[in-house]
Design an enzyme around this catalytic site. Structure first.
Site, short mmCIF file in Angstrom:
data_model
loop_
_atom_site.label_atom_id
_atom_site.label_comp_id
_atom_site.label_asym_id
_atom_site.label_seq_id
_atom_site.Cartn_x
_atom_site.Cartn_y
_atom_site.Cartn_z
N HIS A 1 43.45 59.78 76.79
CA HIS A 1 43.15 58.47 77.37
C HIS A 1 44.39 57.74 77.88
O HIS A 1 44.28 56.69 78.52
CB HIS A 1 42.41 57.60 76.35
N ASP B 1 40.66 58.44 82.35
CA ASP B 1 39.63 57.51 81.90
C ASP B 1 38.25 58.10 82.21
O ASP B 1 38.13 59.23 82.69
CB ASP B 1 39.80 56.14 82.55
#
Length: 268
Positions: free
Chosen positions: A239, A243
Site C-alpha cells: 500500500h 492502491d
C-alpha cells in the site's frame, strides 16, 4: 480440476547466515514442553530463510488485499482440446497455471506500476518482467524465477515452469534461477484453496494467488443462468506503492487476458 504441481507461496532465496545469541545458556537450553512426548525438530536452513523473509515482509510492507472472480470456461475447454497434442509435441503436460502466468505478464506490461519495488522512499520500476513461482519438495520450498517472462509464448512459459520444477526436485537448480523476481504468481488452487491472502514476496510490490477452478451457476445477460468454470484471483499489494484503483485496473486486465484464450494458436 487437474492442476500444475506448483504450490503457491511467497519468499525469496537468500544466503543463510547465523548469528550467535549473547545468552549462550539460553541458546543451549532444552525446549520446554508440558508434554514429554513432543518431538523437537530444528528448522532447516531453507525454512529459517523463509521465516526471515516472511517476518521482514509483514513488518516492513503495509499489505492491502482485493479479490475478483473470473470465468475461465474457455480456458478449460481449450486445455481439454489441446492437452494431448501439446504433450505429443512438447513432451510436457499442459496445466492451467501457464495460462494465468501469461495473463499476468501481459497485464504487467500494461500496468508497469505493479512491477515495482519500494526502496527507502523511492519506487523502482523494473524494466524486466521476472515472475516468481514456488516449488515444493518433501521438506523445503523454493521460489525460482521465470526471467523475462514477457519474451515467452504460453507454451514457452509452460516449458519454463516444468524446467524449474524439475531442476528443484532433482537438486539441479542454479542460483541465478532464484534471483531477480519482480512479481509473484502463486498457484494456491493446486491445494483446493478458493480464497487466500498471500504475503508479498519482499521486496516486490504484489503477489497474486490463483485459486482453484470450480463449476458454478452464474447469471447470463438474458436473465437466465449457465454453468461456468469460475476462479477467484486474490491480490495482495504494497500500500506504499499501490492502491485499490491500481489493483482493480490490473485485475481487470488479467481477467480480459484470460477471456481471450480460445484457440490453439494462443498457445504459441
Amino acid at each position: 480440476m487437474e492442476s500444475e504441481g506448483i504450490i503457491a507461496s511467497s519468499g525469496q532465496h537468500e544466503e543463510i547466515t547465523t548469528t550467535q545469541p549473547h545468552d549462550k545458556a539460553a541458546q543451549n537450553r532444552p525446549y520446554s514442553s508440558t508434554d514429554t512426548r513432543d518431538e523437537v525438530v530444528p528448522a532447516s536452513g531453507v525454512r529459517k530463510a523463509i521465516a526471515k523473509k516472511m517476518v521482514q515482509s509483514v513488518t516492513e510492507i503495509p499489505h492491502a488485499w482485493v479479490m475478483v472472480e473470473a470465468d475461465v470456461t474457455n480456458i478449460v475447454k481449450l486445455r481439454n482440446q489441446t492437452k494431448e497434442a501439446f504433450y505429443s509435441q512438447e513432451g510436457i503436460k499442459l496445466s492451467y497455471f501457464p495460462f494465468f502466468v501469461k495473463a499476468v505478464v501481459q497485464a504487467l506490461k500494461k500496468n508497469p506500476k505493479m512491477n515495482t519495488s519500494w526502496d527507502n522512499g523511492n519506487i523502482i520500476y523494473h524494466k524486466d518482467i521476472n515472475v516468481s513461482i514456488a516449488v515444493t519438495t518433501e521438506d523445503n520450498l523454493y521460489v525460482p524465477v521465470i526471467h523475462n517472462a514477457d519474451k515467452y509464448s504460453l507454451a514457452g512459459i509452460a516449458s519454463e515452469i516444468n524446467r524449474l520444477a524439475s531442476d528443484v526436485r532433482s537438486n539441479k537448480l542454479k542460483s541465478e534461477d532464484m534471483q531477480g523476481g519482480t512479481f509473484t504468481v502463486n498457484n494456491t488452487g493446486t491445494l483446493g484453496s478458493v480464497q487466500s491472502m498471500g504475503i508479498i514476496n519482499h521486496p516486490q510490490a504484489a503477489i497474486l494467488q490463483v485459486e482453484s477452478i470450480n463449476k458454478r451457476l452464474v447469471p447470463t445477460e438474458d436473465g437466465g443462468f449457465k454453468t461456468a468454470d469460475m476462479i477467484n484471483l486474490s491480490l495482495s499489494i504494497d500500500h506504499r506503492i499501490l492502491d485499490g484503483l491500481a489493483a482493480g485496473k490490473f485485475l481487470k486486465d488479467v481477467k480480459q487476458n484470460l477471456e481471450r484464450y480460445s484457440n490453439e494458436s494462443d498457445l504459441y
